[in-house]
Design a protein around this motif. Structure first.
Motif, PDB file in Angstrom:
ATOM      1  N   ARG A  53      -1.251   4.224  -2.389  1.00 15.11           N
ATOM      2  CA  ARG A  53      -0.129   4.116  -1.491  1.00 15.11           C
ATOM      3  C   ARG A  53      -0.194   3.072  -0.560  1.00 15.11           C
ATOM      4  O   ARG A  53      -1.450   2.488   0.044  1.00 15.11           O
ATOM      5  CB  ARG A  53      -0.521   5.561  -0.376  1.00 15.11           C
ATOM      6  CG  ARG A  53       0.600   5.683   0.580  1.00 15.11           C
ATOM      7  CD  ARG A  53       0.672   7.087   1.581  1.00 15.11           C
ATOM      8  NE  ARG A  53       0.606   8.020   0.346  1.00 15.11           N
ATOM      9  CZ  ARG A  53       0.895   9.237   0.551  1.00 15.11           C
ATOM     10  NH1 ARG A  53       1.310   9.759   1.895  1.00 15.11           N
ATOM     11  NH2 ARG A  53       1.126  10.265  -0.262  1.00 15.11           N
ATOM     12  N   ASN A  54       0.812   2.513  -0.599  1.00 12.39           N
ATOM     13  CA  ASN A  54       0.848   1.062   0.417  1.00 12.39           C
ATOM     14  C   ASN A  54      -0.242  -0.008  -0.147  1.00 12.39           C
ATOM     15  O   ASN A  54      -0.557  -0.655   0.501  1.00 12.39           O
ATOM     16  CB  ASN A  54       0.817   1.142   1.811  1.00 12.39           C
ATOM     17  CG  ASN A  54       1.836   1.922   2.524  1.00 12.39           C
ATOM     18  OD1 ASN A  54       2.833   1.923   2.184  1.00 12.39           O
ATOM     19  ND2 ASN A  54       1.563   2.821   3.387  1.00 12.39           N
ATOM     20  N   GLY A  55      -0.395   0.231  -1.521  1.00 16.60           N
ATOM     21  CA  GLY A  55      -1.334  -0.622  -2.302  1.00 16.60           C
ATOM     22  C   GLY A  55      -2.880  -0.680  -1.662  1.00 16.60           C
ATOM     23  O   GLY A  55      -3.397  -1.654  -2.223  1.00 16.60           O
ATOM     24  N   ARG A  56      -3.299   0.383  -1.245  1.00 17.57           N
ATOM     25  CA  ARG A  56      -4.534   0.489  -0.657  1.00 17.57           C
ATOM     26  C   ARG A  56      -5.480   0.353  -1.794  1.00 17.57           C
ATOM     27  O   ARG A  56      -6.725  -0.117  -1.619  1.00 17.57           O
ATOM     28  CB  ARG A  56      -4.753   1.728   0.061  1.00 17.57           C
ATOM     29  CG  ARG A  56      -4.080   1.461   1.576  1.00 17.57           C
ATOM     30  CD  ARG A  56      -4.300   2.765   2.345  1.00 17.57           C
ATOM     31  NE  ARG A  56      -3.480   2.495   3.849  1.00 17.57           N
ATOM     32  CZ  ARG A  56      -3.182   3.516   4.600  1.00 17.57           C
ATOM     33  NH1 ARG A  56      -3.636   4.812   4.187  1.00 17.57           N
ATOM     34  NH2 ARG A  56      -2.452   3.017   5.590  1.00 17.57           N
ATOM     35  N   SER A  59      -5.872  -3.041  -3.173  1.00 23.58           N
ATOM     36  CA  SER A  59      -6.405  -3.626  -2.310  1.00 23.58           C
ATOM     37  C   SER A  59      -8.146  -3.565  -2.316  1.00 23.58           C
ATOM     38  O   SER A  59      -8.964  -4.711  -2.169  1.00 23.58           O
ATOM     39  CB  SER A  59      -5.791  -3.597  -1.160  1.00 23.58           C
ATOM     40  OG  SER A  59      -6.528  -4.451   0.075  1.00 23.58           O
TER      41      SER A  59
END
Length: 66
Positions: A53-56, A59
């Motif tokens: 979610r959102n690139g977490r 990352s």
């Protein structure tokens, strides 16, 4: 390729295969001379698991490999 690349490749492979439903579809390519670049390919239905979610998740994986 740097001497740390084999270790980083192994860690990346372990992490990605632990996240996906189809670990046999995981392919990792290494490139770059001064800086190691990993290209990860997974099954289409597993893409969201690796990105998160959102690139977490992506990352967090980048942070671990640095």
């Amino acid at each position: 390729m740097s001497e740390m690349a084999p270790t980083a490749h192994g860690v990346l492979e372990y992490l990605i295969k632990s996240l996906v439903n189809q670990p046999e579809e995981v392919h990792i390519e290494t490139s770059g001379e001064e800086r190691c670049v990993f290209s990860v390919t997974v099954a289409e239905e597993d893409m969201g698991r690796v990105i998160g979610r959102n690139g977490r998740v992506a990352s967090a994986i980048r942070s671990l490999l640095k």
